[in-house]
Structures are given as structure tokens and as C-alpha cells.
Motif scaffolding. Sequence first.
Motif, short mmCIF file in Angstrom:
data_model
loop_
_atom_site.label_atom_id
_atom_site.label_comp_id
_atom_site.label_asym_id
_atom_site.label_seq_id
_atom_site.Cartn_x
_atom_site.Cartn_y
_atom_site.Cartn_z
N ALA A 98 67.38 -87.24 -4.66
CA ALA A 98 68.61 -86.51 -4.35
C ALA A 98 69.04 -85.70 -5.57
CB ALA A 98 69.71 -87.50 -3.97
N TRP A 99 69.55 -84.51 -5.31
CA TRP A 99 70.06 -83.68 -6.40
C TRP A 99 71.35 -84.28 -6.98
CZ3 TRP A 99 69.61 -77.88 -4.52
CH2 TRP A 99 68.30 -77.45 -4.72
N ASP A 100 71.50 -84.18 -8.29
CA ASP A 100 72.73 -84.55 -8.98
C ASP A 100 72.84 -83.59 -10.17
OD1 ASP A 100 75.01 -85.72 -9.87
OD2 ASP A 100 74.03 -87.48 -10.74
N ASP A 101 73.37 -82.41 -9.89
CA ASP A 101 73.33 -81.29 -10.83
C ASP A 101 74.36 -81.49 -11.95
OD1 ASP A 101 72.95 -78.78 -11.97
OD2 ASP A 101 72.76 -77.79 -10.03
N HIS A 102 73.86 -81.50 -13.18
CA HIS A 102 74.76 -81.59 -14.35
C HIS A 102 74.86 -80.27 -15.10
CE1 HIS A 102 74.87 -85.88 -13.74
NE2 HIS A 102 73.56 -85.98 -13.88
N ALA A 103 74.13 -79.25 -14.64
CA ALA A 103 74.12 -77.96 -15.34
C ALA A 103 74.13 -76.84 -14.32
CB ALA A 103 72.89 -77.86 -16.24
N PHE A 337 59.28 -77.64 -18.90
CA PHE A 337 59.88 -78.71 -18.11
C PHE A 337 60.57 -79.72 -19.02
CE2 PHE A 337 58.11 -76.90 -14.48
CZ PHE A 337 58.44 -77.63 -13.35
N ALA A 338 59.95 -80.05 -20.13
CA ALA A 338 60.55 -81.02 -21.06
C ALA A 338 61.85 -80.48 -21.64
CB ALA A 338 59.56 -81.35 -22.18
N LYS A 342 65.83 -81.88 -20.83
CA LYS A 342 66.78 -82.21 -21.91
C LYS A 342 68.04 -81.36 -21.81
CE LYS A 342 67.14 -82.52 -26.95
NZ LYS A 342 66.44 -82.31 -28.25
N PHE A 343 67.85 -80.06 -21.53
CA PHE A 343 68.98 -79.13 -21.45
C PHE A 343 69.91 -79.48 -20.29
CE2 PHE A 343 70.83 -75.31 -19.53
CZ PHE A 343 71.50 -74.75 -20.62
N SER A 344 69.32 -79.80 -19.14
CA SER A 344 70.12 -80.00 -17.92
C SER A 344 70.61 -81.42 -17.74
CB SER A 344 69.29 -79.60 -16.70
OG SER A 344 68.20 -80.50 -16.52
N GLY A 345 69.97 -82.37 -18.43
CA GLY A 345 70.34 -83.77 -18.26
C GLY A 345 69.80 -84.38 -16.99
N SER A 346 68.85 -83.71 -16.35
CA SER A 346 68.26 -84.22 -15.10
C SER A 346 66.75 -84.07 -15.15
CB SER A 346 68.78 -83.44 -13.89
OG SER A 346 70.19 -83.52 -13.79
N GLU A 347 66.04 -85.06 -14.57
CA GLU A 347 64.60 -84.89 -14.48
C GLU A 347 64.27 -83.86 -13.41
OE1 GLU A 347 62.25 -87.93 -12.13
OE2 GLU A 347 63.99 -89.17 -12.64
N ALA A 348 63.09 -83.26 -13.54
CA ALA A 348 62.67 -82.23 -12.59
C ALA A 348 62.72 -82.76 -11.17
CB ALA A 348 61.26 -81.76 -12.92
N GLY A 349 63.30 -81.97 -10.28
CA GLY A 349 63.42 -82.39 -8.89
C GLY A 349 64.76 -83.00 -8.55
N LYS A 350 65.56 -83.34 -9.57
CA LYS A 350 66.86 -83.96 -9.33
C LYS A 350 68.02 -83.11 -9.85
CE LYS A 350 65.44 -88.82 -9.20
NZ LYS A 350 65.70 -90.18 -9.72
N GLY A 351 67.71 -81.97 -10.45
CA GLY A 351 68.75 -81.21 -11.13
C GLY A 351 69.45 -80.14 -10.32
N GLY A 352 68.85 -79.68 -9.24
CA GLY A 352 69.48 -78.63 -8.46
C GLY A 352 69.39 -77.27 -9.12
N HIS A 369 60.75 -80.84 -7.76
CA HIS A 369 59.95 -82.05 -7.95
C HIS A 369 58.47 -81.66 -7.92
CE1 HIS A 369 58.42 -86.09 -7.54
NE2 HIS A 369 57.83 -85.78 -6.39
N GLN A 370 57.69 -82.25 -8.81
CA GLN A 370 56.26 -81.94 -8.89
C GLN A 370 55.44 -83.05 -8.26
OE1 GLN A 370 55.37 -78.74 -10.58
NE2 GLN A 370 57.55 -78.72 -10.00
N PRO A 371 54.37 -82.71 -7.50
CA PRO A 371 53.90 -81.36 -7.21
C PRO A 371 54.76 -80.72 -6.11
CG PRO A 371 52.51 -82.95 -6.09
CD PRO A 371 53.48 -83.75 -6.93
N HIS A 372 54.90 -79.39 -6.18
CA HIS A 372 55.66 -78.66 -5.17
C HIS A 372 54.74 -78.06 -4.11
CE1 HIS A 372 59.34 -77.09 -3.60
NE2 HIS A 372 58.97 -75.83 -3.72
N PHE A 373 53.46 -78.05 -4.41
CA PHE A 373 52.43 -77.61 -3.46
C PHE A 373 51.51 -78.80 -3.21
CE2 PHE A 373 54.13 -73.78 -5.06
CZ PHE A 373 53.83 -72.76 -4.19
N ARG A 374 51.05 -78.97 -1.99
CA ARG A 374 50.25 -80.15 -1.65
C ARG A 374 48.98 -80.26 -2.48
NH1 ARG A 374 51.54 -83.02 2.94
NH2 ARG A 374 49.44 -83.91 2.87
N ASP A 375 48.37 -79.12 -2.80
CA ASP A 375 47.09 -79.15 -3.53
C ASP A 375 47.27 -78.93 -5.03
OD1 ASP A 375 47.86 -76.52 -3.54
OD2 ASP A 375 45.96 -75.71 -2.79
N GLN A 376 48.49 -79.01 -5.52
CA GLN A 376 48.78 -78.73 -6.93
C GLN A 376 48.23 -79.83 -7.84
OE1 GLN A 376 52.95 -77.74 -7.58
NE2 GLN A 376 52.89 -78.62 -9.64
#
Length: 523
Positions: A98-103, A337-338, A342-352, A369-376
Motif C-alpha cells: 500500500a502507498w504511504d507517501d511521505h514526499a 533507487f537507493a 532515502k530522500f522520500s522515506g519510503s521503499e520503492a513501491g510504497k512511496g506514491g 515496486h520492482q519488478p514492474h514488468f513480468r520479464d524484468q
Amino acid sequence: MAKAYLVGSGIASLSAAAFLIREGGFAGSDIVILEEQNREGGSLDAAGGPETGYTMRGGRMFEIHFECTYDLLSSIPSLDDPNKSVTDDTFAFHEDFAWDDHARLVDAAGRVVEAHSMGFTERDRLELVKCVGTPEKLLDGKRIVDCFHQDFFRTNFWWMWCTTFAFEPWHSAIEFRRYLNRFIHLFKTFDSMSGIYRTRFNQYDSIVRPLMKWLTDQGVTVQLDTQVTDLGLTQSGDTFRVESLRWIRGGTTGEVPVGPDDLVLVTNGSMTANSTTGSTDAAPVLDTSGSGGAWKLWQTLAAKLPGRLGDPHVFDSSVDDSTWESFTVTTKDPTFFALMEKFSGSEAGKGGLITFKDSGWLLTIVLNHQPHFRDQPDDTFVWWGYALFPDKPGDFVNKPMRECTGREILDEVLQHLRFEEGPEILDSSIVIPALMPYITSQFLVRKAGDRPRVVPEGSANLAFIGQYAEVPDDVVFTVEYSVRTAWTAVAELLHLDKQPPAVYKGGHDPKVLVEALATMHRH
């Protein structure tokens, strides 16, 4: 047995095919989908690979009250687990990510803005309440900017609202009012975006592919590279019907007779028609060659029955007001991504969404959220962004976004973020921009009747589906709207007792109203 011919293969058409089978008792072998492009899915697209770069023109958001969409997808098996439906998979993904946007908003200095307050004055609140309460017929021909003073467009609310839904001040006040009413229950979580749902992968992989598999397993035929150019109509009194369907494929023209019990469902117009892509080293070139097949067919049909089949020119003749640009970034370097986590305070896929509210282009980016493509592959990262004002100069790259290469667009983003690692991120990234001249055309200023009814008055076997057919109360630029038009078309043409579920109206719930008013007064 009656046959059904579906023009276009976007989500509206695919949904209609599924409803014809599920609700209408059609055999899949009696359904033919005709698509002018070389792949199905319409605007729900995603393509590419790790070496050449992934690309997608957009990403759709969902919420808990997309009743038609979840009902449809609850009967479509997931590609990952045939014992689970696509709806099950979407809900499970929301539970985990679930998204929980801090930025949500970032200022000109590259700092996160506290967006819990909507930033309203009492005048803003009164104008917003007035807009929500104004009868739709009184907003015919009005723009959003006609209903609010200029300071409203510098509030946190406006920056978040317009970049979440892609509204611009000159867009239709009718559509803005509909959105306010339709999503009033999301007000209280609008800064965190926690009420927004996403699919596990991009929508092509998560929705189109399982839906296509189910349809083809049922025997549905899809004819690609086939542009429907005209429908032969006959009239008897106030009633009209389609009696033939004309198409062109590979330079060859053809005609299909339409029987008295056959159905024709047309996706009129396309928000991604004439889209062009650039590359890391080349800017996309705006396609001004004239509107595509979906628009031309609507123009041809509307001219045959003036006033009954809508007015396509309201939506396809103001490219300056409906163009914006997106971009997809592919990299094997995890640095960006790293830094963003750090900047947003959310892991990828949860930041909005993250919007640079003071940027000339009005830039917004999102880490999926990664992967965003099935074959990625595991060593590849993909993220996405867009801007509402591609014709304006950038703040660091001093030229309009539409004239920029993918590298220059990424450079603009990185300078807004003040990342010192910018040069290495630039060198390791593939950036594919997409310029879309009709992307918000369904938001253009209109009046009642400009969009045709799903089943036009007097129609015996023709329905319009998709973003440019009229459904009272629901909102365009959503998957839900397309699915609802599809279900409505099938139910009305076949005179079914079972109708689509009603549009959710949170404004009728006192608890939702109280929460929305409290949110408007937050400081």
C-alpha cells in the motif's frame, strides 16, 4: 447465433467481449475484435526490455470503489495462480505494498513539503463546495479556472489533485466537479495516497495479458492491423442499425455484412492516438499528421446522424490543450533507487507520487515496486514520470520538455533533487520519452451531448464504449470508466435484467462528508 464486432482492443473492448460471454451468453467464437494497431491493449501498454529500455505511456491508479473493474477481473484467472483472480491478486498486492507517501510535494529548493494541510483559505473552501454543489448543466462550456480565483491554483490541494488525475486549469469544470464528487472519500488520505490501489505489474502485464488469455481460450478472434473506416447505417423511422462494417488491412479494403441480430461496439476516439516516442539521445516528434483511425471513424459516424452520435471535434481539435509527456527510465545501477528511498522515506513501491510543485514542467515521478514488468530481470530497475506542461522551459535544462532528449529530461529531474551522483545516474540510464497529443482530450471543455450515449437514442445494435462515451456521474481517464461503458453497452443492447453496479457516491455518506470537511480545514 448472433455475432459481435468490437472496434478497438483497449480495455473497454476487451471488457465488452468478456461481458458478452459472461453476462450475455455469447460463444467466444462469435466475437471478433478489430484493432488498427499491431498489438492489443490500447492505452494499457507496456513494452521493451532491459537492453533497449522498457517503455509505458502511463500508469493507472485504482481505488476500493472501482466496482465494475473488480467484478470483471474477479472472473479472470491470474497468470501467476489460476486459483486466484486478477482482482484477488490486485487486493493482495495492495495489502503488501500500500502507498504511504511521505514526499508527495517537493519545493524549488529540493525539500519535501509538509502536505498534510490542503493550504486552503476560507475563499478556497467556499469555491470548492460551490463547485461540488453546482448542477452539472450549469457548468456547460466552463473551465476549472472559471470557477476559482488564481490563488486556488497555488494550494497544496491543487498541486496534488492535478498531478494525481492530470487536470489543468483550462480543463472542463464538469469533469473536475465529477472527480470531486466521485473521490470525496479519498480526501482524508490524499496527502499519503494510501487510498490508491495499483496492480502488481504494469497494467498490460497485470490486466491485458490475463484478460486476453481468457478471451482467446474462449475462442474470441482478434484481428490486428485492421482499421475500421466506416459503418453502413440504415434508418427506419427513429431507429437505425448497423448493416455493414468496412475495414482496411495491409492496403486491402473489405466489408463485413452485419446481420439483424449482430452487435457492433465501437471505441470512439483514443487518448493515446498519434503518440510518439523518443530515446535517450533524441526528443519525440509531435505527430501532427491528423487524428488516428479511432477519431476518424467517430468523425465519419457523427456526420451521418448529426446531434445523436456526439461531437468528436470538441475533443480532437485542441492538441495544445490536451498534450503532455511521460518518460520511462531503465537502469541496472541501483544508485537512483537507493537515493530516492532515502530522500522520500519510503521503499520503492510504497512511496506514491512525488511532484516538484514549482517546476516549470510540473514534473511528477514514481518509483514502482520492482519488478514492474513480468520479464524484468532482478538486476534491472524501472521507474516512470510525467509532466503536465511539456511546452514550458525547464528550470535547469532551459528549453521545453517536448524538445528534450531522454537524457535531458532525466538531468532536469536529478537537478531538482540536488543529487550529487547525477552524472553516474545519467550515464547508466536509458530514458524513453513519450509525447501524447490527445492524452487529456477527454477533459477538454464540453457541454451535454458532446459525448454520445453508450447506446445512442434509436440505436438497434450500435454502442459506443471507452473514454468518449457518456456515463452519468462516473469519471473519465480511469479504467473503471471504460469497463463501465462496456458493461452498460452489453446490458442495454441485450436488454439484460442485470445492470452494472451503481457509481459509488461518497457524498451521500455523512461520515465521508464530515471527514472531507475536516480535511479541508486541516492546518
